[in-house]
Structure formats: structure tokens, C-alpha cells
Enzyme design. Structure first.
Site, PDB file in Angstrom:
ATOM      1  CD  GLU A 164      -4.761   1.042  -2.460  1.00 43.35           C
ATOM      2  OE1 GLU A 164      -3.749   1.360  -1.836  1.00 43.35           O
ATOM      3  OE2 GLU A 164      -5.779   0.577  -1.923  1.00 43.35           O
ATOM      4  CG  HIS A 169      -2.017   0.966   1.188  1.00 40.25           C
ATOM      5  ND1 HIS A 169      -1.822   2.317   1.388  1.00 40.25           N
ATOM      6  CD2 HIS A 169      -3.354   0.812   0.959  1.00 40.25           C
ATOM      7  CE1 HIS A 169      -2.975   2.941   1.303  1.00 40.25           C
ATOM      8  NE2 HIS A 169      -3.928   2.059   1.035  1.00 40.25           N
TER       9      HIS A 169
END
Length: 272
Positions: A228, A158
């Protein structure tokens, strides 16, 4: 969290399940999305989940949609009531058939939530893992530990991990291998910064991250990829469907080129 806020969160997550979207619950994230029917609420819902060309839409129609809720560093034990409400919603006859729903809570809540979700449709995932099986790694969690307490997946790479902890593509790759070793679904994240996007480097950046972050052991059953963009996380901004479709299309082609049929079957998510 107030009862009213909890009800709004549950409504929003339920809407995600019906429509297919990646959900992130983080500070300062409340906003409307570019979808008129999306209910107002707290947290973030990212749209869309799947690619948009005719060929890619056909691919997506053959895949089982995955809706993953990343709670980040949010939630005390009282927040488990929200997860149980989602679990109960999933148990209702005819609710979001053919969809997999997952919540990735902070580590202290994992074991309790896994017990609450036992025997239900609600899947549980971790937010990170160490690449080693065990050892002198204070504060870390191994993939085997996640598996042992009932998790079925783990988010890796992430952008917040890359930024806050200096994780590099090689680190993410080792963690993905660890997830595979433990029998977990690895949700590998890629995404560009605002500066990289302004410089026209989006596809170059995500392509490099994808290549370096996924090991050769990646298959459709043990790996999903989440796009993302860093500039859309916690900023109030969100990528347009066109932006997401462009990157998803690029990712799909890269996955197929490297992994063949397995790459065709890997699920693509969007979060931001």
C-alpha cells in the site's frame, strides 16, 4: 448514501470479485482506474492483485485470490445493507468461483456484519487489533475479541495507522503475532511515502518493513501481505501495473528467501 450510490458500490465491488483486486472505500477516493472495463463508481479499487512475471503468474494461479474491502472509518448501521448485497451476490450460482471475498468494516459494525455473514461466502475482518489478549487499554480491541465475534482476519500496519498513531514495525510485528495467536489471518501492510519513492528507496523501505513486521510464525495460511504505497492512498493517484509488479516481485523473493515454501504460498495484495 443514496440508492443509486449503493448500486454503484455493489457493482464496483462485484467487478473486483470477478477480476481480483483490493478495494478500499474512503473519503475523496472516487476515480477511474487504468483498466478500461472497470465500472465507474465510488470508492477505490486497486489493480492488479497478483505478480506479473511468468514464474510469479504461475505462483499466483495456484493461490486463492483474496479481495478485501476496507471501509475505514465509514459506514453506519444502514451501510450493512451494502454488505448484505455483496453477501447475496456471492451466493449466486457460478459467481466468482474460487475467490475469497472479505469486508473489513469499522469496529461498531463488526458483530452485526459477522452475524449477517454467518454461513455465507463473505468473510469478515477487523481493521486493527492490540497486541495484548486483554488489559487496561482503553479503546483498543484484542485479536481474541475479533475472533470471538466472528472475524477471520485483521488488517495490520496500514499506513494510516502508522501515520495517525505512530505505529512502528515492531508494533506491527507484535500485532501480527497476536493475530496468529488468536487464529486470525494477518494482512500485514507495507508501503513507501512519495518522498521515499522519489528518492528511489521504495524497495529498501518495503523490504525493511516486511522484515521487521513479520514474525517467524508467519505462514501461508495465517499471513497475507498488502503493498500500500502511502502516496496512492486518498490522493487520487494509483500505482501502475508495472510499479506493483516490481514491488510484488521483490516481496515474493524476500518471502521465499525467509520462509521457503510458506513464503511462496503467501498471498500478495495491492491497495492504494
Amino acid at each position: 448514501m443514496s440508492g443509486k450510490s449503493t448500486d454503484r458500490w455493489q457493482e464496483r465491488f462485484a467487478a473486483c470479485l470477478r477480476r481480483g483486486a483490493y478495494y478500499e472505500r474512503g473519503p475523496g477516493a472516487a476515480r477511474r482506474l487504468p483498466v478500461a472495463e472497470e465500472p465507474a463508481g465510488i470508492g477505490r479499487v486497486s489493480y492488479p492483485l497478483w505478480e506479473h512475471s511468468d514464474t510469479m503468474a504461475a505462483t499466483a494461479s495456484r493461490l486463492t485470490p483474496l479481495i478485501a474491502g476496507n471501509w475505514k472509518m465509514n459506514g453506519l448501521k444502514a451501510a450493512l445493507a451494502e454488505a448484505r448485497a455483496v453477501r447475496d451476490e456471492l451466493a449466486k450460482p457460478g459467481f466468482a468461483p474460487g475467490v475469497e471475498a472479505m469486508i473489513c468494516p469499522p469496529a461498531p459494525l463488526l458483530s452485526m456484519l459477522a452475524q449477517d455473514a454467518t454461513g455465507s461466502r463473505l468473510l469478515i475482518g477487523g481493521q486493527d487489533c492490540h497486541h495484548a489478549t486483554s488489559g487496561a487499554h482503553t479503546g483498543d480491541i484484542s485479536a481474541e475479541m475479533l475472533k470471538d465475534i466472528g472475524a477471520g482476519a485483521v488488517i495490520l500496519g496500514h499506513s494510516e495507522r502508522r501515520a495517525d498513531h505512530g505505529e512502528r514495525d515492531g508494533d506491527v510485528r507484535a500485532k501480527v503475532q497476536a493475530a496468529h495467536r488468536a487464529g486470525l489471518l494477518a494482512i500485514a501492510c507495507v508501503g513507501e511515502t512519495a518522498g521515499e519513492r522519489r528518492s528511489g528507496l521504495t524497495l529498501e523501505v518495503v523490504g525493511r518493513q516486511l522484515q521487521r513486521s513479520l514474525p517467524d510464525t508467519a505462514t501461508a495460511s495465517n499471513t497475507a501481505v498488502a503493498y500500500e504505497p502511502v502516496w496512492a492512498i486518498g490522493t487520487g493517484l494509483t500505482a501502475s501495473p508495472k510499479d506493483v509488479a516490481e514491488v510484488h516481485g521483490f516481496l515474493r523473493k524476500a518471502l521465499v528467501a525467509r520462509f521457503g515454501a510458506e513464503g511462496q504460498g503467501m498471498r500478495l495484495l495491492y491497495g492504494g
